[in-house]
Design a protein around this motif. Structure first.
Motif, PDB file in Angstrom:
ATOM      1  N   PRO B   8      32.917  40.750  38.190  1.00 38.31           N
ATOM      2  CA  PRO B   8      31.643  41.341  37.780  1.00 38.31           C
ATOM      3  C   PRO B   8      30.598  40.260  37.516  1.00 38.31           C
ATOM      4  O   PRO B   8      30.931  39.083  37.450  1.00 38.31           O
ATOM      5  CB  PRO B   8      32.018  42.073  36.498  1.00 38.31           C
ATOM      6  CG  PRO B   8      33.110  41.244  35.913  1.00 38.31           C
ATOM      7  CD  PRO B   8      33.899  40.733  37.090  1.00 38.31           C
ATOM      8  N   GLN B   9      29.373  40.663  37.345  1.00 37.66           N
ATOM      9  CA  GLN B   9      28.311  39.699  37.061  1.00 37.66           C
ATOM     10  C   GLN B   9      28.396  39.221  35.612  1.00 37.66           C
ATOM     11  O   GLN B   9      28.131  38.066  35.311  1.00 37.66           O
ATOM     12  CB  GLN B   9      26.957  40.330  37.334  1.00 37.66           C
ATOM     13  CG  GLN B   9      25.792  39.348  37.255  1.00 37.66           C
ATOM     14  CD  GLN B   9      24.467  39.992  37.642  1.00 37.66           C
ATOM     15  OE1 GLN B   9      24.425  41.173  37.999  1.00 37.66           O
ATOM     16  NE2 GLN B   9      23.404  39.230  37.544  1.00 37.66           N
ATOM     17  N   PHE B  10      28.734  40.173  34.707  1.00 35.60           N
ATOM     18  CA  PHE B  10      28.888  39.865  33.287  1.00 35.60           C
ATOM     19  C   PHE B  10      30.215  40.426  32.793  1.00 35.60           C
ATOM     20  O   PHE B  10      30.643  41.490  33.252  1.00 35.60           O
ATOM     21  CB  PHE B  10      27.752  40.484  32.449  1.00 35.60           C
ATOM     22  CG  PHE B  10      26.378  40.036  32.850  1.00 35.60           C
ATOM     23  CD1 PHE B  10      25.605  40.799  33.698  1.00 35.60           C
ATOM     24  CD2 PHE B  10      25.868  38.846  32.370  1.00 35.60           C
ATOM     25  CE1 PHE B  10      24.325  40.390  34.068  1.00 35.60           C
ATOM     26  CE2 PHE B  10      24.587  38.422  32.729  1.00 35.60           C
ATOM     27  CZ  PHE B  10      23.827  39.197  33.588  1.00 35.60           C
ATOM     28  N   LEU B  11      30.851  39.717  31.856  1.00 39.84           N
ATOM     29  CA  LEU B  11      32.099  40.186  31.276  1.00 39.84           C
ATOM     30  C   LEU B  11      32.168  39.699  29.832  1.00 39.84           C
ATOM     31  O   LEU B  11      32.074  38.497  29.581  1.00 39.84           O
ATOM     32  CB  LEU B  11      33.283  39.654  32.086  1.00 39.84           C
ATOM     33  CG  LEU B  11      34.676  40.161  31.741  1.00 39.84           C
ATOM     34  CD1 LEU B  11      34.739  41.677  31.824  1.00 39.84           C
ATOM     35  CD2 LEU B  11      35.700  39.535  32.683  1.00 39.84           C
ATOM     36  N   SER B  12      32.351  40.645  28.900  1.00 39.08           N
ATOM     37  CA  SER B  12      32.482  40.299  27.489  1.00 39.08           C
ATOM     38  C   SER B  12      33.787  40.873  26.975  1.00 39.08           C
ATOM     39  O   SER B  12      34.007  42.089  27.072  1.00 39.08           O
ATOM     40  CB  SER B  12      31.297  40.858  26.693  1.00 39.08           C
ATOM     41  OG  SER B  12      31.414  40.512  25.329  1.00 39.08           O
ATOM     42  N   ILE B  13      34.668  40.020  26.477  1.00 41.35           N
ATOM     43  CA  ILE B  13      35.979  40.467  26.043  1.00 41.35           C
ATOM     44  C   ILE B  13      36.322  39.849  24.699  1.00 41.35           C
ATOM     45  O   ILE B  13      35.640  38.934  24.213  1.00 41.35           O
ATOM     46  CB  ILE B  13      37.071  40.095  27.057  1.00 41.35           C
ATOM     47  CG1 ILE B  13      37.166  38.567  27.207  1.00 41.35           C
ATOM     48  CG2 ILE B  13      36.833  40.770  28.389  1.00 41.35           C
ATOM     49  CD1 ILE B  13      38.352  38.116  28.021  1.00 41.35           C
ATOM     50  N   THR B 103      29.997  34.641  37.527  1.00 38.83           N
ATOM     51  CA  THR B 103      30.376  35.638  36.516  1.00 38.83           C
ATOM     52  C   THR B 103      30.186  34.989  35.156  1.00 38.83           C
ATOM     53  O   THR B 103      30.799  33.947  34.886  1.00 38.83           O
ATOM     54  CB  THR B 103      31.835  36.085  36.663  1.00 38.83           C
ATOM     55  OG1 THR B 103      32.003  36.804  37.886  1.00 38.83           O
ATOM     56  CG2 THR B 103      32.250  36.958  35.493  1.00 38.83           C
ATOM     57  N   LEU B 104      29.345  35.592  34.320  1.00 39.55           N
ATOM     58  CA  LEU B 104      29.115  35.065  32.976  1.00 39.55           C
ATOM     59  C   LEU B 104      30.113  35.694  32.015  1.00 39.55           C
ATOM     60  O   LEU B 104      30.055  36.884  31.739  1.00 39.55           O
ATOM     61  CB  LEU B 104      27.682  35.356  32.530  1.00 39.55           C
ATOM     62  CG  LEU B 104      27.276  34.735  31.196  1.00 39.55           C
ATOM     63  CD1 LEU B 104      27.394  33.213  31.246  1.00 39.55           C
ATOM     64  CD2 LEU B 104      25.856  35.142  30.816  1.00 39.55           C
TER      65      LEU B 104
END
Lengths: 114, 109
Positions: B8-13, B103-104
């Motif tokens: 994905p372009q952005f991913l926050s986990i 991907t950030l």
């Protein structure tokens, strides 16, 4: 071992002004690259030098951008005149010559054109 | 024009979770590289994959190169806040690198 050095780290100018960036590659690296990284995108190659000769400048906007590496070591990248769309991070990288050699990147110069 | 699409372009986990990011190319390069770029720094090379089907491991990071050499993935096990950064894939042809948009990744403590 010292890495790729770039200066300045940040620069803010108004459109139509001129600006210059400086890069000092890793000692012994004959190949030097300048990349432009616009926010939200990956780096795009602008120009590649082998010693003081240009290998590839096909993506350099030559009407306003110029670069030189006079003594085969340090390099400068100049923009004259700057446009709003030139706002980006300008990355310098260096490597040993030859195919497949690892490129080492400097920290970049962040340019904001107002 | 050779293009590299990353997702994905952005991913926050959250810390401790696993994740996979993808890189798909419109054409075949001689090799493919993965980089991590931290805020205020230049990209740093993590790995180079050359052979179709190749798998490389770097501590908690696993890199795979598709059999057709047009797609690649990066899997991170038990992500840590120190993994936060922009992950870039780049296709290599001779000396030239063509980068994807990245991907950030943000790993929250």
């Amino acid at each position: 071992e010292a890495g790729v050095a770039q200066s300045p780290r940040y620069k803010i100018i108004e459109k139509r002004q001129s600006v210059a960036f400086w890069c000092n590659p890793i000692s012994g690296h004959a190949t030097l690259y300048w990349y432009q990284q616009i926010l939200g995108q990956g780096p795009k190659l602008l120009i590649q030098f082998q010693n003081n000769g240009v290998v590839d400048d096909s993506q350099l906007p030559k009407d306003r951008f110029s670069a030189e590496r006079l003594k085969g070591v340090d390099s400068t990248l100049k923009i004259q005149p700057a446009k709003l769309e030139d706002s980006a991070v300008y990355l310098c990288a260096s490597s040993f010559p030859g195919r497949g050699k690892t490129q080492y990147f400097g920290p970049g110069t962040r340019l904001l054109v107002l | 024009t050779q293009l590299l699409e990353q997702s994905p372009q952005f991913l926050s986990i959250q810390e401790g979770e696993n994740l996979t990011v993808y890189c798909n190319s419109s054409s075949v390069f001689s090799s493919l590289q993965w980089y991590r770029q931290e805020p205020g720094e230049g990209p740093v090379l993590l790995v180079t994959v050359v052979t179709g089907g190749e798998v490389k491991k770097l501590k908690r990071l696993t890199f795979q190169f598709g059999d057709a050499r047009k797609d690649s993935s990066l899997h991170i096990t038990a992500a840590q806040p120190g993994d936060t950064g922009l992950y870039l894939c780049a296709g290599v042809d001779n000396y030239k690198l063509t980068f994807g948009k990245g991907t950030l990744l943000t790993v929250n403590p």
